[in-house]
Design an enzyme around this catalytic site. Structure first.
Site, PDB file in Angstrom:
ATOM      1  N   SER A  31      49.192 -10.505 -36.627  1.00 20.28           N
ATOM      2  CA  SER A  31      48.017 -11.333 -36.352  1.00 20.28           C
ATOM      3  C   SER A  31      46.785 -10.467 -36.544  1.00 20.28           C
ATOM      4  O   SER A  31      46.806  -9.276 -36.223  1.00 20.28           O
ATOM      5  CB  SER A  31      48.101 -11.833 -34.913  1.00 20.28           C
ATOM      6  OG  SER A  31      46.830 -12.165 -34.446  1.00 20.28           O
ATOM      7  N   HIS A  74      69.622 -32.367 -28.583  1.00 22.02           N
ATOM      8  CA  HIS A  74      68.313 -32.640 -27.951  1.00 22.02           C
ATOM      9  C   HIS A  74      67.583 -31.355 -27.594  1.00 22.02           C
ATOM     10  O   HIS A  74      66.801 -31.322 -26.655  1.00 22.02           O
ATOM     11  CB  HIS A  74      68.463 -33.511 -26.697  1.00 22.02           C
ATOM     12  CG  HIS A  74      69.349 -34.699 -26.868  1.00 22.02           C
ATOM     13  ND1 HIS A  74      68.899 -35.927 -27.271  1.00 22.02           N
ATOM     14  CD2 HIS A  74      70.701 -34.825 -26.723  1.00 22.02           C
ATOM     15  CE1 HIS A  74      69.916 -36.768 -27.349  1.00 22.02           C
ATOM     16  NE2 HIS A  74      71.021 -36.116 -27.034  1.00 22.02           N
ATOM     17  N   GLU A 112      57.333 -20.318 -41.708  1.00 19.13           N
ATOM     18  CA  GLU A 112      56.331 -21.383 -41.493  1.00 19.13           C
ATOM     19  C   GLU A 112      55.838 -21.945 -42.824  1.00 19.13           C
ATOM     20  O   GLU A 112      55.664 -23.158 -42.977  1.00 19.13           O
ATOM     21  CB  GLU A 112      55.142 -20.837 -40.703  1.00 19.13           C
ATOM     22  CG  GLU A 112      55.494 -20.492 -39.264  1.00 19.13           C
ATOM     23  CD  GLU A 112      54.354 -19.771 -38.571  1.00 19.13           C
ATOM     24  OE1 GLU A 112      53.723 -20.377 -37.712  1.00 19.13           O
ATOM     25  OE2 GLU A 112      54.084 -18.595 -38.890  1.00 19.13           O
ATOM     26  N   LYS A 159      51.403  -9.339 -31.821  1.00 20.39           N
ATOM     27  CA  LYS A 159      52.141 -10.432 -32.458  1.00 20.39           C
ATOM     28  C   LYS A 159      52.755 -10.080 -33.807  1.00 20.39           C
ATOM     29  O   LYS A 159      52.200  -9.317 -34.569  1.00 20.39           O
ATOM     30  CB  LYS A 159      51.216 -11.635 -32.638  1.00 20.39           C
ATOM     31  CG  LYS A 159      50.959 -12.330 -31.330  1.00 20.39           C
ATOM     32  CD  LYS A 159      50.200 -13.605 -31.555  1.00 20.39           C
ATOM     33  CE  LYS A 159      51.090 -14.660 -32.180  1.00 20.39           C
ATOM     34  NZ  LYS A 159      50.306 -15.807 -32.606  1.00 20.39           N
TER      35      LYS A 159
END
Ligand code: ARG
Length: 451
Positions: A265, A144, A278, A271
């Site tokens: 970024s 979980h 992804e 970043k």
């Protein structure tokens, strides 16, 4: 004059990757025709030579594709006849484009399956390598997405090796389904010539012949098999990507990706984004879409061949290209991961993941498990209230929950917990060593099978 709508029917522009199989198939077919005295040996020699010239023109990008000839089969045959004259038009004796396209696709898919298996072997080897290099890292295992029990990082990584091994099994199965020779089925009903189908199968390295000519020209299950196997592999890759993305976040900080697998970024200078992971996750959706495109194309088709089937190719080619590149990138990306050992151990220590071990400790002192569960659950509530971890409790604190606690309770460390779980397939160092040896021997068996 009516408008030219040939744009709607052409396929030569996207099926050129099949040309080499088409030509290989045509050579085998015409060789058989000559063996059966349907054409002469001399005619076969001329056709073969011509086909090889066509192939080299295609390979060297000198081939001039004619849109009005629609597909690669007609383009190749037309050029062959241009090169060698009338005898070229004998090539299509005892054959239809319906069994011809099935042959091309089957040959291509056989190769694709072997390619996928080889790429998966590289990926599994990489996982084993990374697992061996980081064999001393303990981390929380999750259920979980909540910290559950301590595990070895290698145990977690090797879970993916198991998935990829099952994937290999699916590609082996898909290979088997594609490995059926369709030529000789004709348009749908078979052919009125004395053909030697066995001979063609042997020439082209097929292990069996298709049994029903109507089914043969209608069947695209073998494309679905490969596409489903690829969708499953992509799903595994996508789950792995998701974990890499989470683990490399500042919140987790378990892992860093090699620089080449992150991008900056364009606006936020601090970043580093895990774009490759992804994109792999995103491309999984694309592959599922391609699989469903194929299912949907096929679902309402009456037997036998229908032109709808031509629409099977672009999506399927997209699956193959996406899968192959993803697998290649993924192997490299896994090799680029570095792990933050202390942060991972901290995540174990600053948690209550040893709760089950403490309950099992009480069980070993003959407390029934349900009661032990209750005691440790009360201890956990107490610790949370006091902002403490189990490791900060003293023996008297333990004893306040149960008299059965003794000083050997302090033997329960994350490593102890890991090594206690020594059931076959468990997380202990011993089991992981066995598992690695076992994976290596399974890979050897697969390698033997695909040579
Ligand atoms: N381009 C066609 C396909 O991919 C080849 C078979 C054409 N057959 C026909 N009867 N028009 O399915």
């Amino acid at each position: 004059m009516s408008k030219d709508y040939s744009k709607y029917t052409i396929s030569y522009n996207y099926e050129q990757r099949l040309a080499k199989y088409d030509i290989e198939g045509s050579i085998a077919h015409s060789k058989m025709l000559s063996k059966q005295n349907i054409i002469t040996e001399k005619e076969f020699a001329i056709i073969q030579k011509g086909l090889l010239t066509v192939l080299s023109e295609i390979d060297n990008q000198q081939f001039i594709w004619k849109p009005e000839l629609e597909d690669i089969h007609m383009n190749i045959e037309f050029r062959l006849t241009e090169l060698i004259g009338e005898v070229g038009s004998k090539l299509h004796t005892a054959r239809s484009r319906n069994d011809q396209i099935s042959l091309d696709m089957r040959m291509y898919i056989k190769d694709l399956n072997i390619l996928a298996i080889n790429k998966l072997i590289l990926l599994i080897n990489k996982l084993v390598e990374v697992s061996e290099e980081n064999s001393d890292i303990i981390m929380p295992g999750y259920t979980h997405l909540q910290r559950a029990q301590p595990i070895l990082l290698s145990h977690h990584l090797l879970a993916y090796a198991e998935m990829f091994l099952r994937d290999i099994d699916r590609y082996l199965d898909s290979y088997k389904r594609a490995d059926v020779m369709p030529l000789g089925s004709g348009a749908l009903a078979g052919l009125p010539y004395d053909l030697d189908r066995e001979f063609v199968a042997k020439e082209l390295g097929f292990s069996s012949l298709s049994n029903n000519s109507i089914d043969t020209v209608s069947d695209r299950d073998f494309i679905l098999d490969y596409s489903y196997a690829s969708s499953t592999t992509m799903m595994h890759i996508s789950r792995f990507s998701e974990e890499i993305i989470i683990w490399s976040s500042e919140e987790f900080g378990f892992t860093n990706l090699g620089k080449q697998f992150t991008t900056w970024s364009s606006i936020m200078p601090q970043k580093r984004n895990p774009d490759f992971a992804e994109l792999a996750r995103g491309k999984t959706g694309r592959v599922y879409g391609d699989l469903f495109r194929l299912f949907t194309i096929l679902k309402g088709l009456p037997l036998a061949y229908n032109r709808d089937m031509q629409e099977d190719k672009e999506g399927f080619f997209d699956i193959a290209d996406t899968l192959n590149l993803t697998l290649e990138i993924f192997s490299d990306m896994i090799g680029s991961l570095t792990f933050n050992k202390s942060k991972m151990l901290k995540a174990v220590e600053n948690s209550y993941v040893l709760a089950t071990d403490i309950a099992d400790y009480l069980v070993s002192k003959s407390v029934p498990f349900r009661q032990a569960h209750k005691i440790v659950s009360e201890m956990t509530d107490f610790c949370i209230k006091e902002k403490k971890y189990f490791s900060e409790l003293e023996l008297k604190d333990y004893k306040s929950f149960s008299e059965k606690f003794d000083k050997d309770i302090f033997d329960i460390t994350p490593l102890y917990s890991v090594n206690k779980r020594d059931t076959y397939g468990g997380t202990s160092e011993n089991q992981i060593k066995n598992n690695i040896a076992n994976i290596k021997s399974r890979i050897k068996l697969i390698e033997k099978q695909i040579i």
